[in-house]
Design a protein around this motif. Structure first.
Motif, PDB file in Angstrom:
ATOM      1  N   THR A   4      40.671  44.549  44.820  1.00  0.00           N
ATOM      2  CA  THR A   4      39.419  43.844  45.102  1.00  0.00           C
ATOM      3  C   THR A   4      38.672  43.692  43.786  1.00  0.00           C
ATOM      4  O   THR A   4      38.465  44.680  43.062  1.00  0.00           O
ATOM      5  CB  THR A   4      38.559  44.632  46.106  1.00  0.00           C
ATOM      6  OG1 THR A   4      39.320  44.869  47.293  1.00  0.00           O
ATOM      7  CG2 THR A   4      37.300  43.860  46.462  1.00  0.00           C
ATOM      8  N   CYS A   5      38.277  42.472  43.488  1.00  0.00           N
ATOM      9  CA  CYS A   5      37.536  42.206  42.259  1.00  0.00           C
ATOM     10  C   CYS A   5      36.660  40.973  42.473  1.00  0.00           C
ATOM     11  O   CYS A   5      36.816  40.246  43.447  1.00  0.00           O
ATOM     12  CB  CYS A   5      38.479  42.005  41.079  1.00  0.00           C
ATOM     13  SG  CYS A   5      39.667  40.667  41.288  1.00  0.00           S
ATOM     14  N   THR A   6      35.767  40.758  41.547  1.00  0.00           N
ATOM     15  CA  THR A   6      34.915  39.575  41.586  1.00  0.00           C
ATOM     16  C   THR A   6      35.551  38.526  40.685  1.00  0.00           C
ATOM     17  O   THR A   6      35.773  38.773  39.502  1.00  0.00           O
ATOM     18  CB  THR A   6      33.489  39.910  41.105  1.00  0.00           C
ATOM     19  OG1 THR A   6      32.967  40.938  41.940  1.00  0.00           O
ATOM     20  CG2 THR A   6      32.596  38.688  41.180  1.00  0.00           C
ATOM     21  N   GLY A   9      32.478  34.838  40.385  1.00  0.00           N
ATOM     22  CA  GLY A   9      31.278  35.113  41.157  1.00  0.00           C
ATOM     23  C   GLY A   9      31.487  35.457  42.620  1.00  0.00           C
ATOM     24  O   GLY A   9      30.531  35.749  43.323  1.00  0.00           O
ATOM     25  N   LYS A  10      32.730  35.434  43.093  1.00  0.00           N
ATOM     26  CA  LYS A  10      33.011  35.745  44.492  1.00  0.00           C
ATOM     27  C   LYS A  10      33.908  36.969  44.577  1.00  0.00           C
ATOM     28  O   LYS A  10      34.881  37.083  43.835  1.00  0.00           O
ATOM     29  CB  LYS A  10      33.733  34.576  45.165  1.00  0.00           C
ATOM     30  CG  LYS A  10      32.926  33.309  45.229  1.00  0.00           C
ATOM     31  CD  LYS A  10      33.738  32.199  45.855  1.00  0.00           C
ATOM     32  CE  LYS A  10      32.948  30.902  45.807  1.00  0.00           C
ATOM     33  NZ  LYS A  10      33.742  29.769  46.228  1.00  0.00           N
ATOM     34  N   GLU A  11      33.593  37.854  45.515  1.00  0.00           N
ATOM     35  CA  GLU A  11      34.459  39.017  45.706  1.00  0.00           C
ATOM     36  C   GLU A  11      35.708  38.573  46.452  1.00  0.00           C
ATOM     37  O   GLU A  11      35.628  37.965  47.517  1.00  0.00           O
ATOM     38  CB  GLU A  11      33.748  40.120  46.486  1.00  0.00           C
ATOM     39  CG  GLU A  11      34.564  41.392  46.514  1.00  0.00           C
ATOM     40  CD  GLU A  11      33.808  42.570  47.076  1.00  0.00           C
ATOM     41  OE1 GLU A  11      34.271  43.102  48.095  1.00  0.00           O
ATOM     42  OE2 GLU A  11      32.778  42.931  46.491  1.00  0.00           O
ATOM     43  N   GLU A  13      39.954  39.693  47.461  1.00  0.00           N
ATOM     44  CA  GLU A  13      40.900  40.802  47.522  1.00  0.00           C
ATOM     45  C   GLU A  13      42.293  40.265  47.808  1.00  0.00           C
ATOM     46  O   GLU A  13      42.457  39.189  48.392  1.00  0.00           O
ATOM     47  CB  GLU A  13      40.490  41.860  48.538  1.00  0.00           C
ATOM     48  CG  GLU A  13      40.511  41.447  49.969  1.00  0.00           C
ATOM     49  CD  GLU A  13      40.102  42.597  50.889  1.00  0.00           C
ATOM     50  OE1 GLU A  13      40.708  42.691  51.967  1.00  0.00           O
ATOM     51  OE2 GLU A  13      39.201  43.382  50.534  1.00  0.00           O
ATOM     52  N   SER A  71      35.079  42.284  37.017  1.00  0.00           N
ATOM     53  CA  SER A  71      34.715  40.872  37.092  1.00  0.00           C
ATOM     54  C   SER A  71      35.649  40.029  36.239  1.00  0.00           C
ATOM     55  O   SER A  71      35.893  40.356  35.070  1.00  0.00           O
ATOM     56  CB  SER A  71      33.274  40.702  36.603  1.00  0.00           C
ATOM     57  OG  SER A  71      32.925  39.343  36.559  1.00  0.00           O
ATOM     58  N   ARG A  73      36.448  35.916  35.130  1.00  0.00           N
ATOM     59  CA  ARG A  73      35.971  34.531  35.122  1.00  0.00           C
ATOM     60  C   ARG A  73      37.055  33.680  34.491  1.00  0.00           C
ATOM     61  O   ARG A  73      37.460  33.917  33.354  1.00  0.00           O
ATOM     62  CB  ARG A  73      34.670  34.411  34.345  1.00  0.00           C
ATOM     63  CG  ARG A  73      34.007  33.054  34.462  1.00  0.00           C
ATOM     64  CD  ARG A  73      32.645  33.088  33.811  1.00  0.00           C
ATOM     65  NE  ARG A  73      31.958  31.829  33.936  1.00  0.00           N
ATOM     66  CZ  ARG A  73      30.942  31.461  33.175  1.00  0.00           C
ATOM     67  NH1 ARG A  73      30.476  32.293  32.254  1.00  0.00           N
ATOM     68  NH2 ARG A  73      30.379  30.289  33.337  1.00  0.00           N
TER      69      ARG A  73
END
Length: 157
Positions: A4-6, A9-11, A13, A71, A73
């Protein structure tokens, strides 16, 4: 294992992640984010560069399990909906995109440079992009794009 990670900007999994699976595979194959490209799988070409906790990293060298709770990106996450980031716009406008394979990593790395150094010199641009390989452009249009994005960002301040 479950990761599970961001991401952008969205979590998100993913289940059944293999221990040796890379972040690049996780992003492209499990999370449907094909922007980062799979080229060398050795961290040599930079085509898979993403932000990991706001620091550029080669996604092919990061084990998927290492991003638990962190996080990420990607190049897709630079845009604001349908509005491209100024660096993305500059790459298109300057013709710095040819085959496109290296482009995502170059855009992320150049974006990071301009965030850290508002008016980078050509030497600083070259040094920042040294880990990103391109076989099509000859790099001059890439340099033009970074200069243009930096200028526009400075003017917007």
């Amino acid at each position: 294992m479950r990761v599970t990670c961001t991401v952008n900007g969205k979590e998100l999994e993913a289940d059944d992640v293999w221990e040796g699976e890379s972040l690049l595979y996780l992003l492209r194959e499990r999370m449907g984010l094909p922007g980062s490209k799979n080229a060398c799988e050795q961290g040599e070409c930079g085509s898979c560069t993403v932000y990991l906790d706001d620091v550029p990293a080669c996604a092919c060298l990061v084990a998927a399990g290492q991003v638990e709770g962190r996080s990420v990106r990607t190049v897709e996450g630079l845009a604001d909906g349908d509005t491209l980031d100024p660096m993305q716009e500059a790459f298109v406008e300057c013709g710095a995109v040819q085959c496109g394979f290296c482009t995502p990593g170059l855009v992320v790395q150049a974006h990071d440079l301009v965030e850290r150094v508002p008016n980078p010199s050509d030497a600083e641009i070259r040094e920042s992009l040294a880990g990103n390989l391109c076989r099509c452009t000859g790099y001059e249009k890439i340099l033009d794009a970074v200069r243009l994005a930096a200028t526009r960002k400075a003017e917007a301040r």
